[in-house]
Design a protein around this motif. Structure first.
Motif, short mmCIF file in Angstrom:
data_model
loop_
_atom_site.label_atom_id
_atom_site.label_comp_id
_atom_site.label_asym_id
_atom_site.label_seq_id
_atom_site.Cartn_x
_atom_site.Cartn_y
_atom_site.Cartn_z
N ALA A 4 0.90 -1.20 0.01
CA ALA A 4 0.05 0.00 -0.04
C ALA A 4 0.83 1.15 -0.04
O ALA A 4 0.51 2.04 -0.86
CB ALA A 4 -0.86 0.16 1.25
N ILE A 5 1.72 1.30 0.84
CA ILE A 5 2.91 2.50 0.90
C ILE A 5 3.62 2.62 -0.37
O ILE A 5 3.83 3.83 -0.81
CB ILE A 5 3.75 2.07 2.32
N ILE A 6 4.08 1.45 -0.90
CA ILE A 6 4.79 1.55 -2.19
C ILE A 6 3.97 2.14 -3.35
O ILE A 6 4.41 3.06 -3.97
CB ILE A 6 5.28 0.11 -2.46
N PHE A 7 2.34 1.72 -3.06
CA PHE A 7 1.76 2.19 -4.21
C PHE A 7 1.47 3.70 -3.86
O PHE A 7 1.57 4.60 -4.89
CB PHE A 7 0.36 1.48 -3.88
N LEU A 8 1.33 4.39 -2.88
CA LEU A 8 1.10 5.64 -2.67
C LEU A 8 2.58 6.37 -3.02
O LEU A 8 2.43 7.53 -3.56
CB LEU A 8 0.80 5.94 -1.22
N ALA A 9 3.42 5.92 -2.66
CA ALA A 9 4.88 6.41 -3.12
C ALA A 9 4.98 6.44 -4.56
O ALA A 9 5.58 7.48 -5.02
CB ALA A 9 5.86 5.85 -2.19
N ALA A 10 4.70 5.52 -5.23
CA ALA A 10 4.76 5.56 -6.58
C ALA A 10 3.86 6.62 -7.22
O ALA A 10 4.18 7.24 -8.25
CB ALA A 10 4.31 4.16 -7.21
N ILE A 11 2.62 6.84 -6.84
CA ILE A 11 1.73 7.88 -7.15
C ILE A 11 2.24 9.23 -6.94
O ILE A 11 2.52 10.19 -7.82
CB ILE A 11 0.38 7.96 -6.21
N TYR A 12 3.11 9.50 -5.87
CA TYR A 12 3.87 10.64 -5.51
C TYR A 12 5.02 10.88 -6.84
O TYR A 12 5.05 12.03 -7.12
CB TYR A 12 4.51 10.39 -4.05
N TYR A 13 5.64 9.82 -6.92
CA TYR A 13 6.60 9.94 -8.00
C TYR A 13 5.91 10.49 -9.28
O TYR A 13 6.77 11.36 -9.96
CB TYR A 13 7.55 8.67 -7.96
N GLY A 14 4.89 9.51 -9.89
CA GLY A 14 4.40 10.17 -10.87
C GLY A 14 3.72 11.15 -11.21
O GLY A 14 3.87 12.19 -12.03
N ALA A 15 3.23 11.81 -10.12
CA ALA A 15 2.83 13.28 -10.03
C ALA A 15 3.70 14.02 -9.98
O ALA A 15 3.58 15.30 -10.75
CB ALA A 15 1.89 13.55 -8.58
N MET A 16 4.96 13.89 -9.35
CA MET A 16 5.96 14.87 -9.71
C MET A 16 6.17 14.89 -11.30
O MET A 16 6.54 16.05 -11.42
CB MET A 16 7.15 14.57 -8.80
N TYR A 17 6.48 13.82 -11.85
CA TYR A 17 7.05 13.82 -13.22
C TYR A 17 5.58 14.58 -13.87
O TYR A 17 5.88 15.36 -14.95
CB TYR A 17 6.99 12.52 -13.82
N GLY A 18 4.37 14.09 -13.73
CA GLY A 18 3.28 14.54 -14.39
C GLY A 18 3.25 16.18 -14.44
O GLY A 18 2.30 16.93 -15.23
N GLY A 19 3.35 16.79 -13.50
CA GLY A 19 3.23 18.27 -13.10
C GLY A 19 3.67 19.10 -14.13
O GLY A 19 3.25 20.27 -14.49
N ALA A 20 5.03 18.49 -14.78
CA ALA A 20 5.52 19.33 -15.76
C ALA A 20 4.89 19.25 -17.27
O ALA A 20 4.82 20.17 -18.15
CB ALA A 20 6.91 18.80 -16.24
N THR B 89 3.00 22.02 -22.21
CA THR B 89 1.94 21.97 -22.94
C THR B 89 1.00 23.07 -23.29
O THR B 89 0.56 23.40 -24.22
CB THR B 89 1.36 20.69 -23.27
N LEU B 90 0.20 23.29 -22.05
CA LEU B 90 -0.74 24.29 -21.88
C LEU B 90 -0.55 25.44 -21.18
O LEU B 90 -1.42 26.42 -21.16
CB LEU B 90 -2.19 23.67 -21.42
N GLY B 91 0.66 25.42 -20.36
CA GLY B 91 1.07 26.92 -19.64
C GLY B 91 0.01 26.93 -18.16
O GLY B 91 0.04 28.00 -17.74
N ILE B 92 -0.52 25.63 -18.03
CA ILE B 92 -1.21 25.82 -16.57
C ILE B 92 -0.47 24.71 -15.89
O ILE B 92 -0.22 23.61 -16.19
CB ILE B 92 -2.62 24.96 -16.66
N PRO B 93 0.30 25.14 -14.61
CA PRO B 93 0.73 24.19 -13.73
C PRO B 93 -0.03 23.14 -13.20
O PRO B 93 -1.38 23.39 -12.73
CB PRO B 93 1.21 25.08 -12.56
N GLY B 94 0.35 22.02 -13.51
CA GLY B 94 -0.37 20.80 -12.74
C GLY B 94 -0.55 20.79 -11.47
O GLY B 94 -1.38 20.34 -10.74
N ALA B 95 0.45 21.41 -10.84
CA ALA B 95 0.62 21.35 -9.26
C ALA B 95 1.49 22.55 -8.91
O ALA B 95 2.12 23.14 -9.84
CB ALA B 95 1.02 20.04 -8.73
N SER B 96 1.34 23.00 -7.72
CA SER B 96 2.40 24.00 -7.16
C SER B 96 3.68 23.77 -7.45
O SER B 96 4.50 24.68 -7.74
CB SER B 96 2.03 24.33 -5.92
N THR B 97 4.08 22.54 -7.30
CA THR B 97 5.34 22.18 -7.66
C THR B 97 6.07 22.32 -9.02
O THR B 97 7.27 22.31 -9.19
CB THR B 97 5.88 20.53 -7.42
N ALA B 98 5.08 22.39 -9.92
CA ALA B 98 5.44 22.72 -11.23
C ALA B 98 5.40 24.18 -11.92
O ALA B 98 5.48 24.22 -13.03
CB ALA B 98 4.56 21.75 -12.25
#
Length: 507
Positions: A60-76, A81-90
């Motif tokens: 379960a924790i591995i799954f949640l940590a993987a989501i965290y990793y993927g979201a960090m990549y996905g924010g860019a 592409t659109l000029g809208i930050p996917g998250a504050s980190t991006a």
């Protein structure tokens, strides 16, 4: 050798079929969660937390940590592409990622972001593995004076973001600080700057509301005004050869930002309550300050994409360190992960590495696997992201507006924030029209709520004596460096003025 043996065992554990499936699903889901404006890793992990009760705690924790990793990549993705930050980190990725996309170099920006994210995550994983106990003790030594000194350093690195127009940059920072001060005072609890007595202002200005308004709606209005809606796609078709060329160029032109972001992001991420957003903004500012061509930043510099992307991935791993070793979450996402661990009967802290050795090293091993999986999945989806840019602007503009509104509402579920976001978008359009830099204001609204309470707590500790920022062994050097950087533009302007005066008699 003991550490390497434990790490090897942990990686083997994370490669077991169930755990590997959790990593691949988590990274893929996280990639799209991060790319959706307004969602981000915090909401993604929180929404999917109940799903993890179907699997063992370690998986379960591995799954949640993987989501965290993927979201960090996905924010860019949406930032570029659109000029809208996917998250504050991006948000910082938007500064140069969007200009690259508008120049027809979106593939270069996306490849640079993916490679920088991978290097940042890898560096952070190695530092985490080797120095976890030492870095945890360093993080504990950071009190309010040290945190304020670090925030001051972040502001100092951003003084140059507005170019040579220092007064406009300072105005932008002050405007952001005012917006950050709206709501309840964190120390006294008294309401402040509640404009027109609207109750909506009591909750403060949400950072994502500002970011989506400025970089989503504001960017759309600016593009329409500049082109009158006649925007032709100049995005080339993707090919394996083209990606290979982009990879080579990304490595050549983005290595400096990648290295700075990897180490600085991890260090900021380790500090409790700092997180990836300040780390990415600071890394961008420091990279621009140290660049040989700072004028290219904001116009499509690969280093400007690499620095924040390396930093937010590195910081996401760094924020795990105080959570596991001290039981102190380093970011909002790790706070949710901490809650999940407690639910499953795992007690974070120094004893976790002794009592739950298999779980800890399985999780650390999964960081390495998740990082590699995120890189491969991200690169595989780049042609899909590029395809989005080939849409006619008559379709893309309404899509950007709808995504901005939907993302803002998903983040807060408050219509007041939606109207506020529209106002910020219109305001950003006019500020840009009058050549006021937006990046310093965004930095101020992120760091202001961290800097203000730490400043006041520090002065309470010292009975109002500001020398506390100079006499403490860690805060002192950071404060001095920050002040030097703050006054450096003024010195340059003074020297330039004196130089002009000397030239006049000769003419």
């Amino acid at each position: 050798m003991d550490v390497l043996t434990l790490l090897a065992d942990g990686m083997l554990l994370s490669l077991q079929p169930l755990n590997l499936a959790m990593i691949l699903i988590g990274v893929t889901v996280g990639l799209f969660i991060g790319a959706m404006p307004g969602l981000g890793s915090v909401n993604g992990v929180a929404i999917l937390l109940p799903v993890t009760f179907l699997v063992p705690p370690g998986s379960a924790i591995i799954f949640l940590a993987a989501i965290y990793y993927g979201a960090m990549y996905g924010g860019a993705v949406s930032s570029i592409t659109l000029g809208i930050p996917g998250a504050s980190t991006a948000v910082a990725t938007t500064f140069d990622g969007r200009p690259l996309a508008r120049q027809g170099r979106a593939s270069l920006a996306l490849v640079t972001a993916a490679l920088a994210s991978f290097v940042g995550g890898s560096v952070a994983n190695i530092l985490f593995t080797l120095f976890a106990p030492v870095l945890a003790s360093v993080a504990l030594s950071f009190g309010p004076p040290e945190v304020f000194a670090l925030m001051l350093l972040a502001f100092a690195t951003f003084v140059g973001l507005g170019g040579d127009d220092i007064p406009k940059t300072i105005f932008s920072i002050c405007f952001g600080l005012v917006l950050g001060a709206i709501g309840f005072d964190q120390i006294s609890g008294a309401p402040r700057l509640v404009l027109f007595d609207y109750n909506g202002f009591l909750q403060g200005i949400g950072f994502l509301v500002l970011a989506i308004g400025v970089y989503g709606i504001g960017e759309m209005l600016w593009t329409i005004e500049q082109t009158r809606g006649d925007v032709e796609s100049n995005t080339p078709k993707m090919s394996i050869k083209g990606m290979a060329v982009d990879t080579k160029e990304a490595a050549k032109r983005g290595w400096r930002g990648t290295m700075i972001g990897s180490f600085l992001g991890f260090f900021v991420g380790v500090l409790p309550a700092a997180g990836a957003t300040p780390g990415s903004l600071m890394s961008y500012g420091v990279t621009k300050m140290l660049s040989r061509k700072p004028d290219e930043f904001g116009k499509g510099a690969p280093d400007g994409v690499a620095a924040p992307e390396a930093a937010n991935n590195s910081a996401s791993t760094g924020s795990m360190l105080p959570m596991l070793t001290l039981g102190i979450p380093g970011s909002p996402t790790t706070a949710i992960l901490l809650g999940g661990m407690v639910i499953w009967g795992l007690v974070p802290g120094p004893r976790l590495f002794v009592d739950e050795q298999e779980f800890v090293w399985g999780l650390i091993g999964s960081f390495y696997i998740s990082n590699a999986a995120a890189l491969l999945i991200n690169l595989a989806f780049i042609p899909v992201f590029i395809w989005m840019l080939r849409m006619p602007f008559t379709i893309l503009a309404p899509m950007i507006f709808v995504l901005s509104i939907a993302g803002g509402y998903a983040a807060t579920r408050d219509m007041f924030d939606i109207w506020l976001m529209v106002v910020f978008g219109i305001g950003a359009f006019f500020l840009r029209k009058f050549d006021y830099p937006l990046a310093p204001a965004v930095l101020a609204i992120v760091l202001g709520p961290i800097a203000e309470p730490t400043l006041r707590q520090s002065l309470l500790l010292s009975s109002g004596d500001p020398s506390i920022f100079f006499t403490r062994p860690i805060a002192g050097p950071i404060t001095i460096v920050a002040l030097v950087l703050i006054f450096l533009p003024a010195v340059k302007l003074l020297r330039r003025g004196l130089g002009r005066r000397r030239k006049r008699p000769a003419q």
